[in-house]
Design a protein around this motif. Sequence first.
Motif, short mmCIF file in Angstrom:
data_model
loop_
_atom_site.label_atom_id
_atom_site.label_comp_id
_atom_site.label_asym_id
_atom_site.label_seq_id
_atom_site.Cartn_x
_atom_site.Cartn_y
_atom_site.Cartn_z
N SER A 115 0.85 -1.19 0.00
CA SER A 115 0.00 0.00 0.00
C SER A 115 0.88 1.24 0.00
O SER A 115 2.05 1.21 0.42
CB SER A 115 -0.92 0.00 1.23
OG SER A 115 -0.16 0.01 2.43
N ASN A 116 0.35 2.35 -0.45
CA ASN A 116 1.15 3.57 -0.59
C ASN A 116 1.74 4.04 0.74
O ASN A 116 2.78 4.71 0.76
CB ASN A 116 0.32 4.69 -1.22
CG ASN A 116 0.07 4.45 -2.70
OD1 ASN A 116 0.72 3.62 -3.33
ND2 ASN A 116 -0.89 5.17 -3.26
N ASP A 117 1.07 3.72 1.85
CA ASP A 117 1.60 4.10 3.16
C ASP A 117 2.05 2.88 3.95
O ASP A 117 2.26 2.96 5.17
CB ASP A 117 0.56 4.90 3.95
CG ASP A 117 -0.77 4.17 4.12
OD1 ASP A 117 -0.94 3.11 3.48
OD2 ASP A 117 -1.63 4.65 4.88
N ASN A 172 14.43 8.91 -5.02
CA ASN A 172 13.27 9.79 -5.02
C ASN A 172 11.97 9.05 -4.71
O ASN A 172 11.00 9.66 -4.25
CB ASN A 172 13.14 10.49 -6.37
CG ASN A 172 14.34 11.37 -6.67
OD1 ASN A 172 14.85 12.06 -5.81
ND2 ASN A 172 14.82 11.31 -7.91
N LEU A 173 11.95 7.75 -4.96
CA LEU A 173 10.71 6.98 -4.77
C LEU A 173 10.60 6.38 -3.38
O LEU A 173 9.50 6.34 -2.80
CB LEU A 173 10.65 5.85 -5.80
CG LEU A 173 9.45 4.91 -5.71
CD1 LEU A 173 8.15 5.67 -5.99
CD2 LEU A 173 9.60 3.74 -6.67
N ARG A 189 9.81 2.34 2.60
CA ARG A 189 8.49 2.95 2.45
C ARG A 189 8.48 3.78 1.17
O ARG A 189 9.53 4.21 0.69
CB ARG A 189 8.16 3.87 3.63
CG ARG A 189 8.21 3.22 4.99
CD ARG A 189 7.99 4.23 6.13
NE ARG A 189 6.65 4.78 6.11
CZ ARG A 189 6.35 6.02 5.75
NH1 ARG A 189 7.29 6.87 5.36
NH2 ARG A 189 5.10 6.45 5.78
N PHE A 190 7.31 4.03 0.65
CA PHE A 190 7.19 4.94 -0.49
C PHE A 190 7.26 6.39 0.00
O PHE A 190 6.57 6.77 0.94
CB PHE A 190 5.87 4.73 -1.23
CG PHE A 190 5.81 3.47 -2.05
CD1 PHE A 190 6.68 3.28 -3.11
CD2 PHE A 190 4.88 2.49 -1.77
CE1 PHE A 190 6.62 2.13 -3.88
CE2 PHE A 190 4.80 1.33 -2.52
CZ PHE A 190 5.68 1.15 -3.59
N LYS A 191 8.08 7.19 -0.65
CA LYS A 191 8.09 8.63 -0.39
C LYS A 191 6.92 9.29 -1.10
O LYS A 191 6.37 10.29 -0.62
CB LYS A 191 9.39 9.26 -0.90
CG LYS A 191 10.62 8.95 -0.09
CD LYS A 191 11.82 9.69 -0.68
CE LYS A 191 13.08 9.48 0.13
NZ LYS A 191 14.24 10.20 -0.46
N ARG A 197 4.22 -0.04 -11.08
CA ARG A 197 4.44 -1.11 -10.11
C ARG A 197 5.30 -2.22 -10.71
O ARG A 197 5.21 -3.37 -10.32
CB ARG A 197 3.10 -1.67 -9.65
CG ARG A 197 2.30 -0.71 -8.77
CD ARG A 197 2.86 -0.59 -7.37
NE ARG A 197 2.06 0.30 -6.54
CZ ARG A 197 2.01 0.24 -5.21
NH1 ARG A 197 2.72 -0.66 -4.58
NH2 ARG A 197 1.28 1.09 -4.53
N GLU A 198 6.13 -1.85 -11.64
CA GLU A 198 7.04 -2.81 -12.25
C GLU A 198 8.44 -2.58 -11.69
O GLU A 198 9.01 -1.50 -11.83
CB GLU A 198 7.05 -2.66 -13.77
CG GLU A 198 5.72 -3.03 -14.42
CD GLU A 198 5.79 -2.97 -15.94
OE1 GLU A 198 6.91 -2.74 -16.47
OE2 GLU A 198 4.74 -3.13 -16.58
#
Length: 240
Positions: A115-117, A172-173, A189-191, A197-198
């Motif tokens: 999930s994004n968070d 950056n990601l 974690r995602f920034k 999603r590859e």
Amino acid sequence: MDRIELIQKIFQKTEFENYLEIGCQTGKSFLPIRAKNKTAVDPVFKIPLGRRFKWLFKWPANSKARYFTLESDVFFDSQKAYLQNLEQLDVVLVDGLHNFRGALHDVLHSLVYLSNDGIIILHDCYPPHEAASIYADIFPTEEQQQQAKGWTGEWCGDVWKSMAYLLEKYPNLLDVGVIDTDYGLGYVRFKTAPTSREFSVDEELFDKINQLSYSDMKSDPKKIINLQPASYCETILSLY
């Protein structure tokens, strides 16, 4: 704070439901986690019956936990429908093969569904000494142990290289680092929300990172693996 406590506190502070553990084997870290939907992956489960019953009594939702007796690469390749049905992974613990490629594969596969968070935690990212960092496919052989100066039975492998790779590949990601506790708890974690999603291994970068030695990492752990003090666990928790 060890990995079990950190993961449990994340679930306590959020509405997260889905937990994946790669490298469950004895269930020591898997069974205590109080999450609604739990998935364990290991090619050889060795969970004592008494431990199963103990944690079933303490957390009845363990009765619905799913166990996949598979290598992690096979799991992600063969269980795409299962993972898509979960919709997302909220917390992932990577504690399988203690080597660079194995850990990196587990992270990249998990990012597809994270999930994004959400957060990925990796165990064994800061070996206490050089002998604990030696490379092995499964576990150091007796010969390797004898050759490793200062061998104590503690083994983390070169999982730390996966953190160095992610820091360089996705500055950056991804928010990436290692907390100096419990043999080094890596976090990913995602920034920002990913546009794709590859994820695949950059073999050129892999080879570059693979050339790093334990002494290279120890010479500047802040730069190479973004080492943070044990207190950084509270910083992670403050994000939720």
